[in-house]
Design a protein around this motif. Structure first.
Motif, PDB file in Angstrom:
ATOM      1  N   ALA C  17      -1.428  37.406 104.312  1.00 20.21           N
ATOM      2  CA  ALA C  17      -0.413  38.308 104.871  1.00 20.21           C
ATOM      3  C   ALA C  17       0.509  38.799 103.766  1.00 20.21           C
ATOM      4  O   ALA C  17       0.467  38.299 102.632  1.00 20.21           O
ATOM      5  N   LEU C  18       1.364  39.764 104.106  1.00 15.77           N
ATOM      6  CA  LEU C  18       2.374  40.298 103.193  1.00 15.77           C
ATOM      7  C   LEU C  18       3.703  39.584 103.430  1.00 15.77           C
ATOM      8  O   LEU C  18       4.186  39.533 104.564  1.00 15.77           O
ATOM      9  N   TYR C  19       4.312  39.023 102.363  1.00 14.75           N
ATOM     10  CA  TYR C  19       5.570  38.298 102.460  1.00 14.75           C
ATOM     11  C   TYR C  19       6.652  39.060 101.694  1.00 14.75           C
ATOM     12  O   TYR C  19       6.546  39.214 100.477  1.00 14.75           O
ATOM     13  N   GLU C  20       7.672  39.524 102.375  1.00 15.71           N
ATOM     14  CA  GLU C  20       8.725  40.290 101.704  1.00 15.71           C
ATOM     15  C   GLU C  20       9.698  39.380 100.960  1.00 15.71           C
ATOM     16  O   GLU C  20      10.106  38.335 101.485  1.00 15.71           O
ATOM     17  N   PHE C  21      10.069  39.771  99.730  1.00 14.80           N
ATOM     18  CA  PHE C  21      11.072  38.984  98.989  1.00 14.80           C
ATOM     19  C   PHE C  21      12.122  39.885  98.339  1.00 14.80           C
ATOM     20  O   PHE C  21      12.752  39.504  97.349  1.00 14.80           O
ATOM     21  N   THR C  22      12.343  41.068  98.926  1.00 10.59           N
ATOM     22  CA  THR C  22      13.330  42.014  98.383  1.00 10.59           C
ATOM     23  C   THR C  22      14.718  41.388  98.262  1.00 10.59           C
ATOM     24  O   THR C  22      15.372  41.494  97.214  1.00 10.59           O
ATOM     25  N   ALA C  23      15.170  40.722  99.324  1.00  8.05           N
ATOM     26  CA  ALA C  23      16.525  40.154  99.340  1.00  8.05           C
ATOM     27  C   ALA C  23      16.683  39.071  98.268  1.00  8.05           C
ATOM     28  O   ALA C  23      17.716  38.994  97.591  1.00  8.05           O
ATOM     29  N   GLN C  24      15.654  38.248  98.106  1.00  4.50           N
ATOM     30  CA  GLN C  24      15.680  37.181  97.112  1.00  4.50           C
ATOM     31  C   GLN C  24      15.804  37.760  95.699  1.00  4.50           C
ATOM     32  O   GLN C  24      16.558  37.264  94.862  1.00  4.50           O
ATOM     33  N   LEU C  25      15.061  38.834  95.452  1.00  4.60           N
ATOM     34  CA  LEU C  25      15.099  39.470  94.138  1.00  4.60           C
ATOM     35  C   LEU C  25      16.449  40.148  93.902  1.00  4.60           C
ATOM     36  O   LEU C  25      17.001  40.092  92.798  1.00  4.60           O
ATOM     37  N   GLU C  26      16.992  40.760  94.951  1.00  2.30           N
ATOM     38  CA  GLU C  26      18.319  41.379  94.827  1.00  2.30           C
ATOM     39  C   GLU C  26      19.372  40.311  94.515  1.00  2.30           C
ATOM     40  O   GLU C  26      20.307  40.560  93.743  1.00  2.30           O
ATOM     41  N   GLY C  27      19.209  39.137  95.083  1.00  2.72           N
ATOM     42  CA  GLY C  27      20.125  38.025  94.802  1.00  2.72           C
ATOM     43  C   GLY C  27      20.089  37.640  93.324  1.00  2.72           C
ATOM     44  O   GLY C  27      21.141  37.438  92.705  1.00  2.72           O
ATOM     45  N   LEU C  28      18.897  37.573  92.770  1.00  7.47           N
ATOM     46  CA  LEU C  28      18.726  37.238  91.346  1.00  7.47           C
ATOM     47  C   LEU C  28      19.426  38.259  90.450  1.00  7.47           C
ATOM     48  O   LEU C  28      20.083  37.900  89.474  1.00  7.47           O
ATOM     49  N   VAL C  29      19.254  39.541  90.788  1.00  8.89           N
ATOM     50  CA  VAL C  29      19.853  40.612  89.988  1.00  8.89           C
ATOM     51  C   VAL C  29      21.385  40.527  90.049  1.00  8.89           C
ATOM     52  O   VAL C  29      22.074  40.653  89.038  1.00  8.89           O
ATOM     53  N   ARG C  30      21.904  40.266  91.250  1.00  7.32           N
ATOM     54  CA  ARG C  30      23.360  40.171  91.435  1.00  7.32           C
ATOM     55  C   ARG C  30      23.905  38.996  90.613  1.00  7.32           C
ATOM     56  O   ARG C  30      24.918  39.113  89.924  1.00  7.32           O
ATOM     57  N   GLN C  31      23.188  37.879  90.681  1.00 10.50           N
ATOM     58  CA  GLN C  31      23.592  36.664  89.965  1.00 10.50           C
ATOM     59  C   GLN C  31      23.606  36.887  88.452  1.00 10.50           C
ATOM     60  O   GLN C  31      24.466  36.353  87.743  1.00 10.50           O
ATOM     61  N   ALA C  32      22.650  37.688  87.962  1.00 10.16           N
ATOM     62  CA  ALA C  32      22.568  37.960  86.523  1.00 10.16           C
ATOM     63  C   ALA C  32      23.676  38.915  86.079  1.00 10.16           C
ATOM     64  O   ALA C  32      23.930  39.074  84.882  1.00 10.16           O
ATOM     65  N   GLY C  33      24.323  39.566  87.045  1.00  9.95           N
ATOM     66  CA  GLY C  33      25.458  40.428  86.726  1.00  9.95           C
ATOM     67  C   GLY C  33      25.109  41.670  85.927  1.00  9.95           C
ATOM     68  O   GLY C  33      25.921  42.149  85.133  1.00  9.95           O
ATOM     69  N   MET C  34      23.925  42.200  86.132  1.00  3.95           N
ATOM     70  CA  MET C  34      23.543  43.424  85.413  1.00  3.95           C
ATOM     71  C   MET C  34      23.800  44.648  86.288  1.00  3.95           C
ATOM     72  O   MET C  34      23.398  44.699  87.438  1.00  3.95           O
ATOM     73  N   GLN C  35      24.461  45.654  85.703  1.00  3.87           N
ATOM     74  CA  GLN C  35      24.778  46.888  86.432  1.00  3.87           C
ATOM     75  C   GLN C  35      23.685  47.940  86.259  1.00  3.87           C
ATOM     76  O   GLN C  35      23.377  48.684  87.172  1.00  3.87           O
ATOM     77  N   THR C  36      23.132  48.004  85.055  1.00  8.32           N
ATOM     78  CA  THR C  36      22.099  48.994  84.728  1.00  8.32           C
ATOM     79  C   THR C  36      20.990  48.259  83.989  1.00  8.32           C
ATOM     80  O   THR C  36      21.281  47.481  83.077  1.00  8.32           O
ATOM     81  N   GLY C  37      19.740  48.498  84.377  1.00  8.73           N
ATOM     82  CA  GLY C  37      18.680  47.786  83.689  1.00  8.73           C
ATOM     83  C   GLY C  37      17.328  47.966  84.317  1.00  8.73           C
ATOM     84  O   GLY C  37      17.081  48.952  85.029  1.00  8.73           O
ATOM     85  N   LEU C  38      16.468  46.999  84.050  1.00 12.44           N
ATOM     86  CA  LEU C  38      15.080  47.071  84.488  1.00 12.44           C
ATOM     87  C   LEU C  38      14.589  45.665  84.852  1.00 12.44           C
ATOM     88  O   LEU C  38      14.749  44.733  84.070  1.00 12.44           O
ATOM     89  N   VAL C  39      13.998  45.562  86.040  1.00  6.74           N
ATOM     90  CA  VAL C  39      13.390  44.303  86.479  1.00  6.74           C
ATOM     91  C   VAL C  39      11.881  44.426  86.329  1.00  6.74           C
ATOM     92  O   VAL C  39      11.298  45.402  86.807  1.00  6.74           O
TER      93      VAL C  39
END
Lengths: 140, 140, 140
Positions: C17-39
């Motif tokens: 099946a397909l498992y969504e992890f958008t929110a988890q990844l957004e959490g990581l980005v927020r925690q890293a404190g990056m405003q502009t960049g590339l994941v």
């Protein structure tokens, strides 16, 4: 301090098949002396592609080849771009179905590949070709 | 010193087809004044995709279109997500089979494309759409 | 000043099946404190893949699953790599037809996803697996 470097790998392919170059790419990363970073690969062709796949049982690569040969048939009467041979348009489609770009992080000086992952150049033409791969390294 | 910049390209597509934007992207890279670096593209849609393919014989693009139209049939009775039209679910699948991301190195101020490579937006819906592409530039 | 960081996300999948992890990844980005960049994402497997697809109507994911199940049949007599089960070689092919890498820009501290885009781990095996995803963040 983050830095980048660029390299070129040139491959002489034989017939239609998957060619592994994981060790060669790992050598490049080691030579660049980056401990943490990101490797981006760009293959400069439209009838060969890049693939990360299992490098344990070689039958996996043969099954991949068998599946793609059946999915995109050489000489399919659907195709009108036939001047360069019956395998040319299938090679373009197989490239579209896979990819010419890959991105692999560098962790502790090594490619962050999984246990069974190998990096392959997939030659989709049935005759030998010279294939050029641009490697972009970013890291520190 | 490495730096980054971000841009947006907006496309108004007509019918289902491949739209080349190589020159537009090269213009962006030139404007940013980066000699060495990496361009990353992200298309913000789920029914259109990005493709690097041959930009010489236009028959290649028509054969690509013919092949994908046969592989993923509009109105296939297998599909239940049909409220947005018979071409909508095929558009999602064609997007899944190709990609919404591309990465192309910059060498000597130019995109490191091969001789026959062009960069395309592939509109998979049969009606016109507005499509947004985020461009991330990294380089110096 | 540009900087990078690396992270690992571990997923315990159930069935195919397909498992969504958008929110988890957004959490990581927020925690890293990056405003502009590339994941950049790299999945360390050869029988599961990454996909950006519509996260509105769940029927889209079921139609994707139905289409791929018909395109690459479990137990197809074409396959010889069968020791790990009838779903194993199809899982490798489904991975080859999609991708194990994704790149998404960060704009104003958020993933630059389109309105309907969600990020999914696609488990192609029919049994539960532990799946490891390497996340490379670049930005400032």
């Amino acid at each position: 301090m983050l830095r980048q470097s660029q390299h070129e790998l040139v491959f002489e392919t034989g017939n239609r098949a998957l060619y592994e170059f994981t060790a060669q790419l790992e050598g490049l990363v080691r030579q660049a002396g980056m401990q943490t970073g990101l490797v981006t690969l760009h293959l400069q062709h439209t009838s060969a592609s890049l693939l990360i796949q299992e490098n344990a049982d070689p039958e996996v690569r043969r099954d991949l080849e068998r599946f793609f040969a059946r999915l995109v048939r050489d000489g399919d009467p659907l195709f009108r771009h036939t001047a360069e041979g019956t395998d040319d348009m299938p090679a373009h489609i197989r490239t579209a179905l896979t990819a010419v770009n890959l991105s692999i992080p560098i962790i502790d000086g090594n490619l962050a590949l999984g246990t069974w992952q190998g990096i392959y150049l997939w030659e989709h033409r049935t005759q030998p070709h010279t294939r050029r791969l641009v490697v972009h390294l970013l890291g520190e």
